[in-house]
Motif scaffolding. Sequence first.
Motif, PDB file in Angstrom:
ATOM      1  N   LEU A 124       0.839  -1.208   0.000  1.00  0.00           N
ATOM      2  CA  LEU A 124       0.000   0.000   0.000  1.00  0.00           C
ATOM      3  C   LEU A 124       0.873   1.257   0.000  1.00  0.00           C
ATOM      4  N   GLY A 125       1.925   1.219   0.801  1.00  0.00           N
ATOM      5  CA  GLY A 125       2.825   2.368   0.865  1.00  0.00           C
ATOM      6  C   GLY A 125       3.425   2.688  -0.500  1.00  0.00           C
ATOM      7  N   ALA A 126       3.841   1.637  -1.207  1.00  0.00           N
ATOM      8  CA  ALA A 126       4.417   1.834  -2.542  1.00  0.00           C
ATOM      9  C   ALA A 126       3.368   2.428  -3.489  1.00  0.00           C
ATOM     10  N   LEU A 127       2.135   1.958  -3.374  1.00  0.00           N
ATOM     11  CA  LEU A 127       1.071   2.444  -4.267  1.00  0.00           C
ATOM     12  C   LEU A 127       0.702   3.899  -4.010  1.00  0.00           C
ATOM     13  N   VAL A 128       0.667   4.306  -2.733  1.00  0.00           N
ATOM     14  CA  VAL A 128       0.168   5.648  -2.424  1.00  0.00           C
ATOM     15  C   VAL A 128       1.286   6.645  -2.126  1.00  0.00           C
ATOM     16  N   GLY A 129       2.537   6.165  -2.162  1.00  0.00           N
ATOM     17  CA  GLY A 129       3.649   7.096  -1.951  1.00  0.00           C
ATOM     18  C   GLY A 129       3.865   7.469  -0.501  1.00  0.00           C
ATOM     19  N   ALA A 130       3.810   6.473   0.381  1.00  0.00           N
ATOM     20  CA  ALA A 130       4.039   6.739   1.811  1.00  0.00           C
ATOM     21  C   ALA A 130       4.837   5.591   2.404  1.00  0.00           C
ATOM     22  N   LYS A 131       5.485   5.845   3.540  1.00  0.00           N
ATOM     23  CA  LYS A 131       6.216   4.772   4.204  1.00  0.00           C
ATOM     24  C   LYS A 131       5.238   3.729   4.742  1.00  0.00           C
ATOM     25  N   PRO A 132       5.603   2.454   4.659  1.00  0.00           N
ATOM     26  CA  PRO A 132       4.731   1.399   5.194  1.00  0.00           C
ATOM     27  C   PRO A 132       4.356   1.652   6.652  1.00  0.00           C
ATOM     28  N   ASP A 133       5.322   2.162   7.431  1.00  0.00           N
ATOM     29  CA  ASP A 133       5.050   2.432   8.849  1.00  0.00           C
ATOM     30  C   ASP A 133       3.879   3.387   9.005  1.00  0.00           C
ATOM     31  N   ALA A 134       3.833   4.428   8.146  1.00  0.00           N
ATOM     32  CA  ALA A 134       2.770   5.433   8.259  1.00  0.00           C
ATOM     33  C   ALA A 134       1.426   4.848   7.834  1.00  0.00           C
ATOM     34  N   VAL A 135       1.443   4.021   6.782  1.00  0.00           N
ATOM     35  CA  VAL A 135       0.207   3.360   6.345  1.00  0.00           C
ATOM     36  C   VAL A 135      -0.347   2.498   7.473  1.00  0.00           C
ATOM     37  N   GLU A 136       0.547   1.737   8.092  1.00  0.00           N
ATOM     38  CA  GLU A 136       0.146   0.864   9.199  1.00  0.00           C
ATOM     39  C   GLU A 136      -0.468   1.677  10.336  1.00  0.00           C
ATOM     40  N   GLN A 137       0.156   2.809  10.658  1.00  0.00           N
ATOM     41  CA  GLN A 137      -0.360   3.657  11.734  1.00  0.00           C
ATOM     42  C   GLN A 137      -1.754   4.175  11.402  1.00  0.00           C
ATOM     43  N   LEU A 138      -1.929   4.695  10.178  1.00  0.00           N
ATOM     44  CA  LEU A 138      -3.233   5.257   9.813  1.00  0.00           C
ATOM     45  C   LEU A 138      -4.319   4.183   9.803  1.00  0.00           C
ATOM     46  N   LEU A 139      -3.935   2.948   9.500  1.00  0.00           N
ATOM     47  CA  LEU A 139      -4.941   1.892   9.411  1.00  0.00           C
ATOM     48  C   LEU A 139      -5.343   1.316  10.766  1.00  0.00           C
ATOM     49  N   TYR A 140      -4.611   1.666  11.837  1.00  0.00           N
ATOM     50  CA  TYR A 140      -5.002   1.157  13.160  1.00  0.00           C
ATOM     51  C   TYR A 140      -6.421   1.589  13.519  1.00  0.00           C
ATOM     52  N   THR A 195       5.161  13.208   2.704  1.00  0.00           N
ATOM     53  CA  THR A 195       6.478  13.859   2.746  1.00  0.00           C
ATOM     54  C   THR A 195       7.307  13.418   3.936  1.00  0.00           C
ATOM     55  N   GLY A 196       6.679  12.742   4.923  1.00  0.00           N
ATOM     56  CA  GLY A 196       7.418  12.363   6.133  1.00  0.00           C
ATOM     57  C   GLY A 196       7.853  13.560   6.958  1.00  0.00           C
ATOM     58  N   SER A 197       7.091  14.660   6.871  1.00  0.00           N
ATOM     59  CA  SER A 197       7.416  15.859   7.653  1.00  0.00           C
ATOM     60  C   SER A 197       6.114  16.499   8.122  1.00  0.00           C
ATOM     61  N   VAL A 198       6.208  17.374   9.125  1.00  0.00           N
ATOM     62  CA  VAL A 198       4.994  17.988   9.660  1.00  0.00           C
ATOM     63  C   VAL A 198       4.643  19.219   8.821  1.00  0.00           C
ATOM     64  N   VAL A 199       3.867  19.003   7.770  1.00  0.00           N
ATOM     65  CA  VAL A 199       3.555  20.078   6.822  1.00  0.00           C
ATOM     66  C   VAL A 199       2.801  21.220   7.518  1.00  0.00           C
ATOM     67  N   GLY A 200       1.984  20.888   8.513  1.00  0.00           N
ATOM     68  CA  GLY A 200       1.249  21.925   9.238  1.00  0.00           C
ATOM     69  C   GLY A 200       2.162  22.945   9.906  1.00  0.00           C
ATOM     70  N   LEU A 201       3.289  22.506  10.432  1.00  0.00           N
ATOM     71  CA  LEU A 201       4.225  23.451  11.064  1.00  0.00           C
ATOM     72  C   LEU A 201       4.815  24.392  10.017  1.00  0.00           C
TER      73      LEU A 201
END
Lengths: 343, 343
Positions: A33-49, B106-112
């Motif tokens: 999913l991360g590769a598809l949407v352009g985000a780190k896998p860790d962040a995808v996992e966090q958002l999906l919790y 982006t892996g950064s806090v865009v809001g800041l």
Amino acid sequence: MVGPTRFMNLYACFELGIVDALRKEAGLTAAELGALVGAKPDAVEQLLYLLEKERFVARDAATGGYTLDRLAEVPEADLQRALTFMGMIKTGMLRQLYYLADSVTTGSVVGLKEFYGFDGTMFEAAAQVAEVRAAWGPLARNETASVYPWFFRSFDIPAGARVLDVLGGTGLGAVMTCQLKGSPGLRVTTFDRPALEAECLRTFEAHGLTDDCSFVGGQVLESLPEGYDVLLLKHFVDMYDKDDVLTILRNAHRALLPGGRIVVLAAVYPEDIGDAGDYQADFFPAYILGCVMGRGGLQTVSTYRSWLEECGFEVTEVSAKEPAEIPADAIINRVVISATRRS
Amino acid sequence: MVGPTRFMNLYACFELGIVDALRKEAGLTAAELGALVGAKPDAVEQLLYLLEKERFVARDAATGGYTLDRLAEVPEADLQRALTFMGMIKTGMLRQLYYLADSVTTGSVVGLKEFYGFDGTMFEAAAQVAEVRAAWGPLARNETASVYPWFFRSFDIPAGARVLDVLGGTGLGAVMTCQLKGSPGLRVTTFDRPALEAECLRTFEAHGLTDDCSFVGGQVLESLPEGYDVLLLKHFVDMYDKDDVLTILRNAHRALLPGGRIVVLAAVYPEDIGDAGDYQADFFPAYILGCVMGRGGLQTVSTYRSWLEECGFEVTEVSAKEPAEIPADAIINRVVISATRRS
């Protein structure tokens, strides 16, 4: 406290395309999913919790693959309607609400000033600011499609009547009146700010209704043109404070012929504000005061009834949508209040 | 959908002073409250509908007077703690969350960046931006007061040990280690960005601990100083993605003497993410990704256990606060994980 985070966490999963990706292919992992949407896998996992917690999606502990769970059961049309509403909340409300207290003390939408340098209401901003229009336009169109047909079924217009569509904007209400309530001799006048005249007349022309419809420009708090059988007040009495609503109703009284009728379309609070199944008190005060007008707000039917009586009207009918016609996600509870000019 | 409006409606009633006014004098009407807080009575009435619905306040239908209902039962200290948290959510999160999806990609806090022109984490912004510091400072102080005493009760430090407080900031953790875990020969080193050295040394001096405490500057992802008996990792492993946490744990392993111990203070997700009574998944992903770091996030105890084992540690104890010590409004569930260097 978790309201803002829950809202944006869920909406970001749609914005990023995570839900769409899972709709197309079940079982994708956070890495895929991360590769598809352009985000780190860790962040995808966090958002999906949160979506896992709510059982919107499910995660297979063995493979780490996600599938749609409850979200799979939501019909596409319902989902799109909810996303349109969420998009409006994000663009038109989330940041603006920061200034809610300032909006209340100044009686103006401070958020529109801060984010768009715009001094006025959200409706005025939508006419001039592309981002505001983009957030509100689809909502207004959904509204028209789902509410107006029901509204026009809720009351009769006598054959050959003269109808005034108060704050009728660019003429859509007048057009629908002719289309849905047509009768020989029926004439509909759209009343609104003079600046809307040209676009309104174009609407009439496009529908071949230049003989049946006309436009009168003016300010609703000053006076209305007179001599009408029916006045339509669609969706705006909740944008004014009590003193202004009473002024509008008194102006409406003068605009009607004896025995004439006023038809009010409005969202209303439940008579028992503690009704836990009604979410309007959770939404509308902050929405109208902080994001739309800087003033106004919903009332109960009984409050509108007493205000109408105070201004010389007698309420003859109050109709609501059939519960079966209201989507489960709807926040708004609208009624049509019909009242006759008493004296 | 009503999360953002519910949050700001409630908070605006505190910001405007409506709740304070009712605390001082019961039975005030919307008109009286409006005059006191500088708002139209109509707007006060609208904002109080949600509080009526939730029975936070009650309205006497006969007099129109409001009194505190459930809010009257909330002890002042609990209310202040909740308001501090809500103030942080308003200033540090509400607007920033608009950029959650951008922060994730982006892996950064865009809001800041958008609101303060600041490129970095919330912790870095708090050091330089007055508004961010004002929102976060009181929260950090509450945190220190309520969490640190419990944290230091949760583990032992052998007499005369050498302790490294990893990312120990301006030295408060080192000072508390000496005060609460003191023993002859105990030496504590604060490790953090070199920029913090001067302020940290001032902290040691102010507490008369220049002989017991020292500062080493560096980057936690590069390497840590070596030769310690105990390493403290307080409240920051959830600010990194998995690969970085593993790097930190491997660096920690090298920094410890054989048989040395690592003590990790961290908020953790419940093992069953579907646990409806745990609100961390509702809060932390959006908070950490969108408002604090642009990366990272909480894990479960079992995930931390597996990561610690992967890096050469054996978990010896996991302790949580007594439920009775946790306020009912707390979102965060912290644990202390102790682990020994295995090889």
